[in-house]
Design a protein around this motif. Structure first.
Motif, mmCIF file in Angstrom:
data_model
loop_
_atom_site.group_PDB
_atom_site.id
_atom_site.type_symbol
_atom_site.label_atom_id
_atom_site.label_comp_id
_atom_site.label_asym_id
_atom_site.label_seq_id
_atom_site.Cartn_x
_atom_site.Cartn_y
_atom_site.Cartn_z
ATOM 1 N N ARG A 253 49.681 47.106 -1.435
ATOM 2 C CA ARG A 253 49.582 47.981 -0.330
ATOM 3 C C ARG A 253 49.946 47.189 0.761
ATOM 4 O O ARG A 253 50.564 47.599 1.810
ATOM 5 C CB ARG A 253 48.086 48.408 -0.290
ATOM 6 N N GLU A 254 49.735 45.784 0.658
ATOM 7 C CA GLU A 254 49.641 44.974 1.682
ATOM 8 C C GLU A 254 51.099 44.558 1.959
ATOM 9 O O GLU A 254 51.844 44.701 3.417
ATOM 10 C CB GLU A 254 48.981 43.492 1.691
ATOM 11 N N ALA A 258 53.521 45.502 5.181
ATOM 12 C CA ALA A 258 54.380 44.265 6.012
ATOM 13 C C ALA A 258 55.911 44.942 6.027
ATOM 14 O O ALA A 258 56.598 44.777 7.013
ATOM 15 C CB ALA A 258 54.229 43.218 5.183
ATOM 16 N N ARG A 259 56.148 45.581 4.963
ATOM 17 C CA ARG A 259 57.732 46.019 4.871
ATOM 18 C C ARG A 259 57.862 46.927 6.122
ATOM 19 O O ARG A 259 58.890 47.158 6.766
ATOM 20 C CB ARG A 259 57.977 46.562 3.645
ATOM 21 N N GLN A 260 57.076 47.951 6.263
ATOM 22 C CA GLN A 260 56.741 48.883 7.490
ATOM 23 C C GLN A 260 56.917 48.533 8.868
ATOM 24 O O GLN A 260 57.530 48.787 9.587
ATOM 25 C CB GLN A 260 55.781 49.928 7.026
ATOM 26 N N ARG A 261 56.435 47.616 9.079
ATOM 27 C CA ARG A 261 56.433 46.581 10.124
ATOM 28 C C ARG A 261 57.694 46.530 10.380
ATOM 29 O O ARG A 261 58.203 46.006 11.564
ATOM 30 C CB ARG A 261 55.251 45.527 10.238
#
Length: 263
Positions: A253-254, A258-261
């Motif tokens: 999930r984390e 982080a990839r989305q940001r």
């Protein structure tokens, strides 16, 4: 490997070791794919101490035992022929050879008075009965033998061969009565001996199954404890697996956030 071969090995084993040795032989036969032989081996009866001692005589002192059985064969023939001279000679020889074989049976020590008596009775049975002689010679007795029938004995040689029979005339009734009484006494002894043998066999069978039960129970307890230990380890492993699974979910999930940001 056949049953005779296995029995030959097993009946050389001391009674205290017989049950374990029999189980090992049965397992070996089963592992070799011979299920019928395995079942037949499992049916072999554990020998009593006295039977084992006689079996040991057949293996370790075949010459002396053959002498005794040979005397028995000649004694039975002399009795059949009512040869008083031969009976007198063979009866004396029987005593000498029986004493010698009995001493050999007691050499190893540790033989109780009851077992020693059973050994003597078995040897006597082998002398007066051809079937018993064959069993003793084979060396695979599981139980001691006894003979309650009319056996060769020194009684016929008490009167000279030239002396007329005393079973005629006025003494005939007495002789007939004595013969009847002897037959009835032998019948009673035979019934009592049969009951005693049945009781002994039942007790021996119970002891043997009790020993087997103890052995199987011990094995079951050991395996159950091993399974319990494995189950405890498995429970711990599953708990650790669940902890790692939860960490994996959080980590995934984390990583996704982080990839989305980055985008």
């Amino acid at each position: 490997m056949d049953l005779d071969e296995v029995a030959g090995r097993l009946y050389t084993v001391p009674p205290a070791e017989f049950t374990a040795a029999r189980a090992a032989e049965a397992s070996a036969a089963k592992a070799a794919g011979d299920v019928r032989l395995s079942r037949d081996i499992a049916k072999l009866r554990k020998p009593t101490v006295s039977a084992w001692v006689v079996n040991r005589l057949a293996r370790e002192h075949p010459g002396e035992l053959a002498d005794l059985l040979g005397v028995g064969e000649r004694l039975r023939a002399a009795w059949q022929a009512q040869d008083a001279d031969a009976l007198a000679e063979l009866t004396q020889r029987r005593g000498e050879v029986t004493a010698k074989v009995a001493r050999l049976a007691r050499q190893a020590g540790g033989l109780s008075a009851a077992a020693a008596t059973e050994v003597d009775q078995t040897l006597d049975a082998a002398v007066v009965d051809a079937g018993a002689a064959d069993q003793v010679r084979a060396g695979r007795l599981a139980r001691p033998l006894s003979y309650s029938g009319f056996a060769p004995a020194p009684a016929p040689v008490t009167a000279p061969r030239s002396e007329p029979s005393r079973r005629r005339g006025p003494s005939g009734k007495d002789a007939a009565a004595e013969e009847k009484a002897r037959a009835e006494a032998e019948a009673r002894e035979a019934r009592e001996a049969s009951k005693a043998r049945e009781r002994e066999e039942a007790e021996a069978a119970h002891r043997e199954w009790a020993e087997t039960l103890e052995s199987v129970t011990r094995e079951y307890d050991e395996r159950a404890e091993k399974v319990a230990r494995l189950e405890r380890k498995l429970a711990k492993a599953r708990k650790r697996l669940e902890e790692v699974r939860q960490r994996l979910q959080v980590t995934r999930r984390e990583e996704r956030h982080a990839r989305q940001r980055l985008g």
